[in-house]
Design an enzyme around this catalytic site. Structure first.
Site, PDB file in Angstrom:
ATOM      1  N   ASP A   8       0.864  -1.155   0.000  1.00  0.00           N
ATOM      2  CA  ASP A   8       0.000   0.000   0.000  1.00  0.00           C
ATOM      3  C   ASP A   8       0.916   1.225   0.000  1.00  0.00           C
ATOM      4  OD1 ASP A   8      -2.335   1.578   0.366  1.00  0.00           O
ATOM      5  OD2 ASP A   8      -1.786   1.739   2.487  1.00  0.00           O
ATOM      6  N   ASP A  10      -0.043   4.935   0.808  1.00  0.00           N
ATOM      7  CA  ASP A  10      -0.254   5.937   1.862  1.00  0.00           C
ATOM      8  C   ASP A  10      -0.274   5.276   3.236  1.00  0.00           C
ATOM      9  OD1 ASP A  10      -0.518   7.615  -0.308  1.00  0.00           O
ATOM     10  OD2 ASP A  10      -2.707   7.628  -0.247  1.00  0.00           O
ATOM     11  N   GLU A  16       0.974   9.320   6.125  1.00  0.00           N
ATOM     12  CA  GLU A  16      -0.447   9.629   6.178  1.00  0.00           C
ATOM     13  C   GLU A  16      -0.836   9.682   7.652  1.00  0.00           C
ATOM     14  OE1 GLU A  16      -4.211   8.045   3.789  1.00  0.00           O
ATOM     15  OE2 GLU A  16      -3.566   6.620   5.295  1.00  0.00           O
ATOM     16  N   SER A  51      -2.714   0.802  -4.647  1.00  0.00           N
ATOM     17  CA  SER A  51      -3.198   1.919  -3.841  1.00  0.00           C
ATOM     18  C   SER A  51      -4.633   2.294  -4.198  1.00  0.00           C
ATOM     19  CB  SER A  51      -2.256   3.113  -4.087  1.00  0.00           C
ATOM     20  OG  SER A  51      -2.711   4.266  -3.454  1.00  0.00           O
ATOM     21  N   ASN A  52      -5.497   2.389  -3.208  1.00  0.00           N
ATOM     22  CA  ASN A  52      -6.836   2.962  -3.426  1.00  0.00           C
ATOM     23  C   ASN A  52      -6.692   4.474  -3.495  1.00  0.00           C
ATOM     24  OD1 ASN A  52      -8.062   0.465  -3.247  1.00  0.00           O
ATOM     25  ND2 ASN A  52      -9.103   0.857  -1.298  1.00  0.00           N
ATOM     26  N   CYS A  90      -6.398   2.328  -7.816  1.00  0.00           N
ATOM     27  CA  CYS A  90      -7.824   2.275  -8.133  1.00  0.00           C
ATOM     28  C   CYS A  90      -8.412   3.677  -7.951  1.00  0.00           C
ATOM     29  CB  CYS A  90      -8.541   1.292  -7.213  1.00  0.00           C
ATOM     30  SG  CYS A  90     -10.339   1.499  -7.265  1.00  0.00           S
ATOM     31  N   CYS A 105     -16.044  -1.586  -8.765  1.00  0.00           N
ATOM     32  CA  CYS A 105     -14.959  -2.242  -9.506  1.00  0.00           C
ATOM     33  C   CYS A 105     -14.411  -3.438  -8.731  1.00  0.00           C
ATOM     34  CB  CYS A 105     -13.845  -1.237  -9.747  1.00  0.00           C
ATOM     35  SG  CYS A 105     -13.095  -0.678  -8.212  1.00  0.00           S
ATOM     36  N   CYS A 107     -11.099  -3.669  -8.427  1.00  0.00           N
ATOM     37  CA  CYS A 107      -9.738  -3.287  -8.026  1.00  0.00           C
ATOM     38  C   CYS A 107      -9.682  -2.565  -6.682  1.00  0.00           C
ATOM     39  CB  CYS A 107      -9.032  -2.485  -9.115  1.00  0.00           C
ATOM     40  SG  CYS A 107      -9.933  -1.148  -9.885  1.00  0.00           S
ATOM     41  N   ARG A 108     -10.798  -2.015  -6.227  1.00  0.00           N
ATOM     42  CA  ARG A 108     -10.742  -1.311  -4.936  1.00  0.00           C
ATOM     43  C   ARG A 108     -10.574  -2.314  -3.795  1.00  0.00           C
ATOM     44  NH1 ARG A 108     -11.767   3.232  -2.005  1.00  0.00           N
ATOM     45  NH2 ARG A 108     -13.062   2.994  -0.165  1.00  0.00           N
TER      46      ARG A 108
HETATM   47 MG   LIG Z   1      -2.815   3.038   3.649  1.00  0.00          MG
HETATM   48 ZN   LIG Z   2     -11.187   0.297  -8.994  1.00  0.00          ZN
END
Ligand SMILES: [Mg+2]
Ligand SMILES: [Zn+2]
Length: 186
Positions: A8, A10, A16, A51-52, A90, A105, A107-108
């Site tokens: 991931d 962030d 973050e 990464s979302n 994503c 989706c 991918c999230r």
């Molecule tokens: Mg994170």
């Molecule tokens: Zn997505």
């Protein structure tokens, strides 16, 4: 087939808060994370960011800003002699403000779409790979892809209760510590 460490971004690689970081001046690495990446590079792990970025769907920033931020991040990593092999993100959200991103989706995260995509596009052996994240959605995505999972105590998880930690394979203080664990395995 290649082994990978999925990260991931962030809260694992970069600081973050700020949440929804997207400006280059908000880019700050979590201490020792560039060193951790360099060690993975040397040990022949593909390093892949998953990464979302729902801030795009929510209309907080345009998708181009994510590209600019990631480019700046890659440039800074290059200065430390480390590199990311591939970055997936994503931009979607099921209740997106911006219509073209409003999809349910695959991918999230916690869905494993980005990891499955890496399996196909980059010939990654998911069962020999790891997912490192600071949220349970990261851990769940990793589990659904049959990767080993590592929760880090940085970013979102820095002040969390410990009760969720039992479902992952390992809990690390930070990304560097996660990499120490990965390399200690037989
Ligand atoms: Mg994170
Ligand atoms: Zn997505």
């Amino acid at each position: 087939m290649k082994k990978a460490v999925f990260l991931d971004r962030d809260g694992v690689l970069t600081q973050e808060p700020p949440y929804y970081a997207h400006k280059v001046d908000e880019l700050e690495f979590i201490p020792r994370s560039p060193d951790a990446i360099r060690i993975l590079n040397k040990n022949n792990y593909a390093v892949i960011i998953v990464s979302n970025q729902s801030g795009i769907a929510r209309g907080y920033y345009p998708e181009e800003d994510t590209a600019i931020f990631n480019k700046a991040m890659e440039k800074k990593l290059a200065e430390t002699g480390s590199h990311i092999d591939t970055i997936y993100y994503c931009p979607h959200h099921p209740e997106a403000k911006i219509e073209r991103y409003r999809v349910n989706c695959d991918c999230r995260k916690p869905r494993p779409g980005m990891l499955k995509r890496a399996e196909k596009e980059l010939n990654i052996d998911l069962k020999q790979s790891f997912m490192v994240g600071d949220r349970m959605s990261d851990i769940e995505a990793g589990k659904r892809a049959e990767c080993k999972t590592i929760l880090v105590r940085t970013g979102y998880n820095s002040g969390q209760s410990k009760e969720n930690e039992i479902i992952c394979d390992y809990v690390a203080n930070d990304l560097y510590n996660a990499v120490e664990y990965i390399l200690s395995l037989p």
